[in-house]
Design an enzyme around this catalytic site. Structure first.
Site, short mmCIF file in Angstrom:
data_model
loop_
_atom_site.label_atom_id
_atom_site.label_comp_id
_atom_site.label_asym_id
_atom_site.label_seq_id
_atom_site.Cartn_x
_atom_site.Cartn_y
_atom_site.Cartn_z
N HIS A 371 0.18 -1.03 0.58
CA HIS A 371 -0.34 0.41 0.30
C HIS A 371 1.05 1.08 -0.43
CE1 HIS A 371 -3.11 2.84 0.76
NE2 HIS A 371 -3.69 2.28 0.69
N GLU A 384 -6.82 5.27 0.81
CA GLU A 384 -6.98 5.45 -0.02
C GLU A 384 -8.04 6.47 -0.44
OE1 GLU A 384 -7.29 2.72 -4.12
OE2 GLU A 384 -5.51 2.44 -3.54
N ARG A 387 -6.53 10.82 -1.16
CA ARG A 387 -6.82 10.68 -2.59
C ARG A 387 -7.88 10.92 -2.71
NH1 ARG A 387 -2.95 6.29 -4.19
NH2 ARG A 387 -3.67 5.38 -1.80
N ARG A 408 -2.65 0.95 -6.79
CA ARG A 408 -1.77 0.79 -5.94
C ARG A 408 -0.08 0.07 -5.81
NH1 ARG A 408 -5.38 -1.80 -1.20
NH2 ARG A 408 -6.88 0.04 -1.10
N HIS A 512 0.76 -5.21 2.78
CA HIS A 512 -0.43 -5.08 3.03
C HIS A 512 -1.53 -5.49 2.27
CE1 HIS A 512 -4.26 -2.31 3.71
NE2 HIS A 512 -4.27 -2.40 2.07
N HIS A 513 -1.48 -6.19 1.52
CA HIS A 513 -2.49 -7.74 1.08
C HIS A 513 -1.60 -8.48 0.20
CE1 HIS A 513 -6.04 -8.42 0.97
NE2 HIS A 513 -6.01 -9.32 -0.81
N ARG A 552 -5.12 -6.05 -5.86
CA ARG A 552 -6.40 -5.74 -5.33
C ARG A 552 -6.57 -3.85 -5.65
NH1 ARG A 552 -8.32 -3.93 -0.77
NH2 ARG A 552 -5.82 -4.13 0.18
#
Length: 577
Positions: A371, A384, A387, A408, A512-513, A552
């Site tokens: 991220h 996010e 933004r 991302r 992050h993921h 993602r």
């Protein structure tokens, strides 16, 4: 307010030294007597146990100290704040939680209560360690696991929900953006035009078409009904915003743009409790039981290391990803060695070893997302949506360096190419007013503030004229509806940045993921190496792979966990019938 002053104010509010000067009579239960001495107690914090001690003299708390904890820097003062309340009021029937650190606050209160129980001679109840059974056992009490367990209980089936940590929520409780869904009632009420087809196309494009189309189609088709189901449970999804990679506004979130996770998890946990779910925390699953190739239950280890079996007709794995397991991350993607993470400490990928005996298929394990807007050093993610609501990203030279609404992975790479490998998220008061989630960052003292762009730049140590010119240029792009430099769309530039004061927060990429994991089909059935469904075994959420492909999109994780958590429950219910 600059960052240092914000942190100072935050700590002044909480940080009172462990003084033994003041003593107040305990008001918990006047019929209970407390023995003098130093008594220890433990509560389950966000990142692990919080251990404290209280000193009792003449039936009064005269001191309370922190012995050990592993909470975030922001949460640490909250522990002290609750201990100060304990000294002032004794064991409280209620306590004032510190905003943004509710879990740590409650854990500290529990620790004080446990210490006083020890002082009164109460030893607490014995752990439940005997073998038992149920219709369906769900492993992991994050968003996917809670969704599964609630749906099962709603159908009057006995379900046991196991969580290895001391608190429910997993990574979901830290989710900030929202839940993506198209063609929803809420979108229509707000006049937002969107289609499931476009949602599907955006997700496939965002994932570089590495996604399994059938899984994506299933998620995008069933997201609207999942939104309605969650709202019936009490989840507020009345606000809709836009995240990077989405053609239209489809990220459903609480009113005012508040963070989704901190709101949704307590609502789902209460719904689980009210529907009769047997939720067991501090219950670590160490293996899945197999009988003739079928999933038949789990082996559970308690907090004290005792083990017992839960036999079940079906097992749902909802344990999350492996973003907090650096060895596993590096095994699959070596260039992420040394990266920080936004994940909670329980996201360690335990389930992958359990499913080996079933010859379960793991896919796309090397697809790991960073991220781009995480505060360096503390793992706090800046949503996010900041933004999406108009903020820009600038480097140390005061210049923009890409479209802030890029995906991302693209934005993470762009940040790492800048001086210092971090950047600054910059916005004004109008953006702050537009998104309630920002107030959480204010309370945490993360923001640097300036009355003018020049004043903000000076505090950040960047060229004053450069930042002022960057903001003025961006405002012209907003006015023209065209960003000739980086191609940010007009719909992605909702407002000019011209309302003082101005704010900035330093950010950089962190793990992050994890997009890879256990392969499932549209029914959330776990598949073996030949793509055959393994009888009685289901999975949902970040522990699975194939839905998000190579990247993602923001807002798709909460959609994924809730849609497939519910599907896993429905499929398991059909199977046991």
């Amino acid at each position: 307010m600059n960052k240092k002053k914000g942190m100072l104010f935050a700590f002044i509010g909480f940080a009172v030294a462990a003084s033994c000067a003041l003593a107040f009579i305990i008001n918990a239960n006047k019929s209970v007597s407390y023995s003098d001495g130093i008594w220890n107690g433990t509560g389950d914090g966000r990142n692990g146990p919080i251990e404290i001690s209280v000193t009792i003299e003449n039936g009064k708390i005269v001191c309370a100290d922190i012995l050990s904890e592993s909470e975030t820097d922001f949460a640490k003062p909250a522990i002290r704040a609750v201990l100060d309340q304990a000294v002032a009021k004794g064991l409280m029937n209620s306590f004032d939680a510190v905003s943004g650190a509710t879990i740590s606050s409650k854990a500290t209160f529990d620790a004080v209560r446990n210490a006083l129980n020890a002082a009164s001679g109460k030893t607490g109840s014995e752990e439940e360690v005997k073998d038992t059974s149920c219709d369906i056992v769900v492993v992991g009490a994050g968003g996917a696991g809670l969704s599964s367990a609630i749906k099962i209980s709603q159908e009057n089936r006995k379900v046991i929900l196991l969580e290895k940590m001391g608190v429910a929520g997993g990574n979901t409780i830290s989710a900030t953006g929202g839940l993506n869904a198209a063609e929803t009632r809420i979108q229509k009420e707000l006049g937002i035009e969107d289609t499931k087809e476009q949602f599907f196309k955006d997700t496939m494009k965002g994932g570089y078409n590495l996604n399994i189309p059938e899984l994506v189609k299933n998620m995008t088709e069933k997201a609207p009904e999942t939104v309605e189901w969650l709202m019936e449970l009490g989840v507020d999804l009345s606000d809709v915003g836009k995240m990077a990679g989405s053609t239209n506004s489809r990220t459903h979130r609480p009113k005012g743009g508040a963070s989704i996770g901190a709101h949704m998890i307590p609502v789902l946990e209460e719904a689980a409790k009210n529907s009769g779910v047997d939720l067991r925390k501090n219950s670590k699953v160490v293996d899945i039981i197999s009988e003739n190739g079928k999933a038949a239950g789990v082996i559970v280890e308690t907090k004290n290391g005792k083990q017992y079996k839960i036999m079940a007709k079906a097992v749902i794995i909802a344990t999350g990803g492996f973003g907090a397991n650096p060895e596993m991350v590096v095994k699959y993607k070596s260039n992420l060695d040394g990266f920080g993470t936004t994940n909670h400490k329980g996201a360690t990928g335990d389930a992958f070893a359990w499913v080996e005996k079933f010859n379960a298929q793991l896919i796309q394990m090397d697809q790991i997302q960073t991220h781009p807007t995480v505060v360096p050093g503390n793992g706090i993610m800046i949503t996010e949506a900041v933004r999406g609501n108009g903020a820009i990203m600038v480097n140390r030279e005061g210049n923009r360096f890409g479209s802030e609404m890029a995906t991302r992975d693209v934005m993470s790479a762009a940040v790492l190419s800048q001086t210092g490998k971090t950047a600054y998220l910059v916005f004004d008061t109008s953006v702050r007013k537009s998104l309630k989630a920002i107030e959480g960052y204010v309370k945490k003292g993360l923001l640097t503030e300036g009355e003018t762009p020049e004043a903000l730049a000076e505090k950040l140590g960047m060229p004053k004229e450069a930042l002022a010119q960057t903001i003025a240029k961006y405002n012209k792009y907003v006015q023209d509806g065209n960003d000739p430099e980086f191609g940010r769309k007009a719909s992605e530039m909702p407002r000019q940045l011209n309302e003082a004061p101005y704010f900035a927060v330093e950010v950089g990429p962190a793990i992050h993921h994890t997009m890879g994991g256990i392969k499932i089909n549209e029914k959330a059935e776990v598949l073996d190496a030949k793509d055959n469904a393994i009888p009685g075994l289901y999975a949902a959420g970040e522990v699975t792979g194939g839905i998000h492909g190579g990247n993602r999109l923001g807002g798709n994780a909460v959609a994924d966990i809730c849609v497939y958590g519910k599907i896993a429950a429905e499929s398991a219910l059909k199977y046991i019938e």
